[in-house]
Write an enzyme that holds these catalytic residues in place. Structure first.
Site, PDB file in Angstrom:
ATOM      1  N   GLY A  61       0.837  -1.190   0.000  1.00  0.00           N
ATOM      2  CA  GLY A  61       0.000   0.000   0.000  1.00  0.00           C
ATOM      3  C   GLY A  61       0.871   1.239   0.000  1.00  0.00           C
ATOM      4  O   GLY A  61       2.076   1.172   0.283  1.00  0.00           O
ATOM      5  N   GLN A  99       3.164  10.059   1.297  1.00  0.00           N
ATOM      6  CA  GLN A  99       4.465   9.398   1.190  1.00  0.00           C
ATOM      7  C   GLN A  99       5.220   9.801  -0.075  1.00  0.00           C
ATOM      8  O   GLN A  99       6.431   9.602  -0.150  1.00  0.00           O
ATOM      9  CB  GLN A  99       4.309   7.870   1.221  1.00  0.00           C
ATOM     10  CG  GLN A  99       3.827   7.353   2.583  1.00  0.00           C
ATOM     11  CD  GLN A  99       3.698   5.847   2.579  1.00  0.00           C
ATOM     12  OE1 GLN A  99       2.681   5.308   2.161  1.00  0.00           O
ATOM     13  NE2 GLN A  99       4.737   5.157   3.024  1.00  0.00           N
ATOM     14  N   CYS A 114       6.868  -0.243   6.774  1.00  0.00           N
ATOM     15  CA  CYS A 114       6.394   0.936   6.053  1.00  0.00           C
ATOM     16  C   CYS A 114       7.476   1.388   5.083  1.00  0.00           C
ATOM     17  O   CYS A 114       8.653   1.434   5.437  1.00  0.00           O
ATOM     18  CB  CYS A 114       6.067   2.061   7.036  1.00  0.00           C
ATOM     19  SG  CYS A 114       5.448   3.555   6.245  1.00  0.00           S
ATOM     20  N   LEU A 115       7.062   1.721   3.864  1.00  0.00           N
ATOM     21  CA  LEU A 115       8.037   2.167   2.858  1.00  0.00           C
ATOM     22  C   LEU A 115       8.712   3.475   3.276  1.00  0.00           C
ATOM     23  O   LEU A 115       9.782   3.792   2.774  1.00  0.00           O
ATOM     24  CB  LEU A 115       7.341   2.333   1.506  1.00  0.00           C
ATOM     25  CG  LEU A 115       6.814   1.021   0.899  1.00  0.00           C
ATOM     26  CD1 LEU A 115       5.931   1.309  -0.305  1.00  0.00           C
ATOM     27  CD2 LEU A 115       7.949   0.089   0.519  1.00  0.00           C
ATOM     28  N   HIS A 129      -3.367   1.165   8.466  1.00  0.00           N
ATOM     29  CA  HIS A 129      -1.997   1.674   8.294  1.00  0.00           C
ATOM     30  C   HIS A 129      -1.970   2.809   7.265  1.00  0.00           C
ATOM     31  O   HIS A 129      -1.395   3.877   7.515  1.00  0.00           O
ATOM     32  CB  HIS A 129      -1.075   0.524   7.862  1.00  0.00           C
ATOM     33  CG  HIS A 129       0.333   0.941   7.586  1.00  0.00           C
ATOM     34  ND1 HIS A 129       1.397   0.531   8.352  1.00  0.00           N
ATOM     35  CD2 HIS A 129       0.852   1.746   6.622  1.00  0.00           C
ATOM     36  CE1 HIS A 129       2.514   1.077   7.876  1.00  0.00           C
ATOM     37  NE2 HIS A 129       2.213   1.801   6.820  1.00  0.00           N
ATOM     38  N   GLU A 130      -2.599   2.571   6.098  1.00  0.00           N
ATOM     39  CA  GLU A 130      -2.562   3.589   5.036  1.00  0.00           C
ATOM     40  C   GLU A 130      -3.301   4.852   5.456  1.00  0.00           C
ATOM     41  O   GLU A 130      -2.828   5.971   5.202  1.00  0.00           O
ATOM     42  CB  GLU A 130      -3.154   3.040   3.736  1.00  0.00           C
ATOM     43  CG  GLU A 130      -2.372   1.917   3.097  1.00  0.00           C
ATOM     44  CD  GLU A 130      -0.889   2.173   3.031  1.00  0.00           C
ATOM     45  OE1 GLU A 130      -0.486   3.333   2.830  1.00  0.00           O
ATOM     46  OE2 GLU A 130      -0.123   1.211   3.194  1.00  0.00           O
ATOM     47  N   HIS A 136      -1.542   7.360   7.528  1.00  0.00           N
ATOM     48  CA  HIS A 136      -0.653   8.301   6.827  1.00  0.00           C
ATOM     49  C   HIS A 136      -1.377   9.613   6.526  1.00  0.00           C
ATOM     50  O   HIS A 136      -0.734  10.655   6.356  1.00  0.00           O
ATOM     51  CB  HIS A 136      -0.150   7.701   5.513  1.00  0.00           C
ATOM     52  CG  HIS A 136       0.982   6.731   5.669  1.00  0.00           C
ATOM     53  ND1 HIS A 136       2.219   7.100   6.116  1.00  0.00           N
ATOM     54  CD2 HIS A 136       1.060   5.393   5.440  1.00  0.00           C
ATOM     55  CE1 HIS A 136       3.025   6.041   6.147  1.00  0.00           C
ATOM     56  NE2 HIS A 136       2.334   4.991   5.745  1.00  0.00           N
TER      57      HIS A 136
HETATM   58 NI    NI Z   1       3.311   3.161   5.583  1.00  0.00          NI
END
Ligand code: NI
Length: 181
Positions: free
Chosen positions: A49, A54, A102-103, A144-145, A148
Site C-alpha cells: 500500500g 508518502q 512501512c516504505l 496503516h494507510e 498516513h
Molecule cells: Ni506506511
C-alpha cells in the site's frame, strides 16, 4: 506517469493531516495522474500500500492491494483499491497484534495493535462510493494507510517496543524489499 521518490520518516510532511479531495476534482488530470503515480510507485517498491503524503502530496488518497503476501501466505489477497477521502469506523473495540513495515520507515518492522474488524468508506478513482466491512490483514492495511493521512506512522502506534527491529534480523529468510506498507 512516473515512479516517485518515497519520503522517509523525519520529513515534516509525513506528520501533517492531509487535505480531502473535492469530489468534482477526482476526474481531473492532476488527481488521475497522482493516482497513477501512487500505483506505479507502490509496485516499483513491492509495496502492499501507499498513501499520497508518502510521495509528498498532502491529499487524502491511498492505494493498496496485492495478490499474495509472502509474510502472510495464509491471508486472503486484498483487492487492488484506490481510496479517496476515507472514513474508518471500528466494528467494535477488539484489537489484534500484527507485524507491520512501512516504505517510509525502510528496513524495520514492529508488532502493532489494530482494530480487528472495520468498516471503511470513501470514493474510488471514478468518484464512486466504496463501502466495505473487512477484517484481519485487509483491515490492518487500511488502518496503516489511512494513518498516513492523519500524520501517523506505525512506530507511533507501537506499544511493545521489544518487537521493534530490523527486518533482516527479525525475518532472516525474507526478501527485505517485499510488501511493506
Ligand atoms: Ni506506511
Amino acid at each position: 506517469m512516473s515512479v516517485r521518490k518515497i519520503l522517509k520518516m523525519g520529513e515534516p510532511l509525513l506528520l501533517q493531516v492531509a487535505q480531502p479531495v473535492p469530489a468534482e476534482k477526482i476526474g481531473s488530470l492532476e488527481i488521475q495522474s497522482l493516482i497513477q503515480d501512487l500505483i506505479e510507485t507502490m509496485h516499483a517498491a513491492n509495496g502492499a500500500g501507499l498513501a499520497a503524503p508518502q510521495i509528498g502530496i498532502s491529499q487524502q488518497i491511498v492505494v493498496f492491494g496485492f495478490e499474495k503476501n509472502q509474510r502472510y501466505p495464509d491471508e486472503d489477497p486484498v483487492p487492488q483499491t484506490i481510496l479517496i477521502n476515507p472514513i474508518i469506523t471500528p466494528f467494535d473495540s477488539t484489537k489484534e497484534i500484527g507485524w507491520e513495515g512501512c516504505l517510509s520507515v525502510p528496513g524495520l518492522r514492529a508488532q502493532v495493535p489494530r482494530y480487528s474488524k472495520i468498516r471503511y468508506q470513501g470514493l474510488n478513482q471514478d468518484g464512486q462510493i466504496i463501502d466495505r466491512v473487512v477484517e484481519g490483514f485487509h483491515a490492518r492495511v487500511v488502518q496503516h494507510e489511512c494513518d498516513h493521512l492523519i500524520g501517523k506512522l506505525y512506530p507511533m502506534r507501537v506499544e511493545d517496543f521489544s518487537t521493534f527491529g530490523f527486518t533482516e534480523v527479525l525475518f532472516p529468510g525474507l526478501d527485505p524489499s517485499d510488501q511493506d506498507e
